[in-house]
Design an enzyme around this catalytic site. Structure first.
Site, PDB file in Angstrom:
ATOM      1  CG  HIS A 166      -0.407  72.293  22.908  1.00 36.21           C
ATOM      2  ND1 HIS A 166      -0.991  71.051  23.782  1.00 36.21           N
ATOM      3  CD2 HIS A 166      -0.195  72.419  21.912  1.00 36.21           C
ATOM      4  CE1 HIS A 166      -1.677  71.214  22.853  1.00 36.21           C
ATOM      5  NE2 HIS A 166      -1.256  71.654  21.531  1.00 36.21           N
ATOM      6  CB  SER A 218       3.095  67.958  30.241  1.00 40.97           C
ATOM      7  OG  SER A 218       2.674  67.010  30.730  1.00 40.97           O
ATOM      8  CG  ASP A 224       5.072  69.143  38.111  1.00 41.14           C
ATOM      9  OD1 ASP A 224       4.024  68.378  38.382  1.00 41.14           O
ATOM     10  OD2 ASP A 224       5.469  69.117  36.765  1.00 41.14           O
ATOM     11  CG  HIS A 238       2.380  69.337  35.155  1.00 37.62           C
ATOM     12  ND1 HIS A 238       3.361  69.354  35.246  1.00 37.62           N
ATOM     13  CD2 HIS A 238       1.454  69.426  33.703  1.00 37.62           C
ATOM     14  CE1 HIS A 238       2.946  68.524  33.625  1.00 37.62           C
ATOM     15  NE2 HIS A 238       2.458  68.573  33.509  1.00 37.62           N
TER      16      HIS A 238
END
Ligand code: NAG
Length: 441
Positions: free
Chosen positions: A165, A239, A384, A412
């Site tokens: 994540h 990310s 984003d 995002h």
């Protein structure tokens, strides 16, 4: 009468001047408060813990060796390279006196810091063994037979996927989106691992750790790759997780079959300047948009950011109650809950040492992976405003055979949230084309 184009130009120019003057003044005030809170926290830490915590207000040279840790060299330049007018003036003579005192890293007292939350769920990692491993959600291949479902039916035959994540998130980012949308053949043949990264979610948040890229990698190895004896795997990251997954993939380049980077924070620059460029691009001192302001505030101001964590993270249970009352809901969205599941220490160091400090290893890792022929796929939303779309375009020019999927009208988070099913189908197709066993999806 002026030509209208000239008037337009003049208003834009004066608006720009007003904005830059305002932001100059606002950040000047923050610079000042940061110096004040540096002193306040030293007193408070001495009072509550018996020792002041190490902070990054001094010069690198001054602080070097104060810890005697060989990880020192892995610390990002951005930890020391954040200019502060007042700190540089050193007009506070007594602040210097404090700086010269021995500053310890670990502080005294117990495992938690007085300014962190000590609620049951926040300290659960300290139970049994004191947080040796990350929290990992494992979804074993199901046999289709409900009595033996969740048993590992295929052993080594199964394809493995590791999910990483992003910043201020947790394994829920994947288990609540991709996991419920998997198709039957994938559920039967794939073993999925979603980890809570070190310092986030339900994973350990040690206060004597620098949260460098190496620390994160070691924990993933220790918690997933070694215990489950993974010989090959696919990687999926979002990310900040992309920076970690590229480092992991470069280290295990013979084992990685494919790598999916969602909104990767890749900013090309020279190796020396990479960390500061990343800080400037991703969290430059700007008042607008709010998200950039938030990240710049939290990444430029160590002590002011600690105040925010003290108010928000330490009291997350109260805030959650208030939010539930206000929204008339029994459960809050998992992303709201995940925002506070860190300590200031873990988030601050991860921001600097992984997102900024890790930037200088991206090129080298990409090079190594290109040589070993790993399949790349990049997914990015064109709206984003956290990680700009140029990042993926730069990857495309660096890795010509990477597959780039640009999702229109996605930002995002909504690059996955709200289009979970499409996103999951996309992943399954990528895995299937690089799996050993043919699956017909
Ligand atoms: C896909 O995931 C979303 C979000 O968790 C969920 O609302 C939706 O029901 C899922 N779709 C299926 C077919 O399970």
């Amino acid at each position: 009468m002026f030509p209208s184009s000239l008037v337009g130009k003049w208003t834009t120019k004066s608006a720009a001047t007003v904005i830059s003057a305002t932001s100059f003044i606002v950040f000047l005030i923050f610079d000042f408060l940061e110096v004040i809170f540096c002193i306040i926290y030293r007193y408070l830490d001495e009072f509550f813990e018996g020792k002041a915590y190490r902070c990054y207000c001094g010069d690198r040279g001054e602080l070097q060796g104060s810890v005697g840790d060989d990880r020192e060299s892995e610390l990002s330049e951005t930890l020391y390279g954040r200019n502060n007018v007042f700190r540089q003036m050193r007009f506070l003579g007594f602040a210097r006196k404090w700086e010269n005192r021995k500053k310890a890293f670990g502080g005294g007292g117990g495992i938690t810091v007085w300014s962190d939350c000590g609620c049951e769920s926040c300290v659960s990692w300290m139970k049994d063994g004191g947080g040796q491993n990350l929290h990992v959600v494992v979804k074993e291949p199901s046999t289709g037979d409900p009595t033996t479902a969740n048993e590992n039916c295929c052993g080594d035959l199964a394809e493995n996927v590791i999910f990483l994540h992003g910043f201020l998130s947790s394994s829920s980012f994947w288990t609540e989106t991709v996991f419920p949308n998997l198709s039957e053949p994938v559920k039967r043949n794939y073993r999925l691992f979603a980890v809570d990264l070190l310092g986030f979610g339900r994973s350990p948040k040690p206060k004597d750790c620098f949260y460098t890229l190496t620390d994160h990698l070691e924990m993933i190895e220790k918690s997933v790759i070694k215990p489950f004896e993974l010989k090959s795997f696919h990687l999926v990251a979002h990310s900040m997780g992309c920076t970690i997954s590229l480092a992991l993939a470069a280290k295990y380049s013979n084992c990685v079959k494919s790598i999916v980077l969602t909104a990767p924070p890749y900013i090309p620059s020279s190796k020396e300047g990479a960390s500061l460029t990343a800080l400037e691009k991703l969290a430059g001192k700007r008042l607008w948009p709010p998200l950039i302001f938030g990240s710049s505030f939290m990444s430029w101001y160590e002590h002011l950011g600690r105040c925010v964590c003290l108010l928000v993270c330490r009291n997350h249970r109260i805030w959650e109650k208030i939010l539930k009352l206000l929204t008339w809901r029994r459960d809050l969205h998992f992303m709201i809950m995940d925002l506070t599941r860190h300590t200031h220490h873990s988030a601050w160091h991860t921001m600097h040492n992984v997102i900024c400090g890790g930037a200088k290893f991206l090129d080298e890792n990409l090079d190594r992976l290109m040589k070993s022929g790993v399949k790349f796929c990049v997914i990015h939303g064109d709206c984003d405003n956290v990680v700009p779309l140029e990042c993926s375009e730069s990857i495309k020019s660096k890795v010509p055979n990477a597959e780039i999927n640009i999702i229109s009208n996605a930002d995002h988070c909504s690059v996955i949230m709200g289009r979970e099913k499409d996103f999951t189908r996309n992943l399954e197709h990528i895995w299937a084309s690089f799996a050993d066993t043919e699956l017909f999806l």
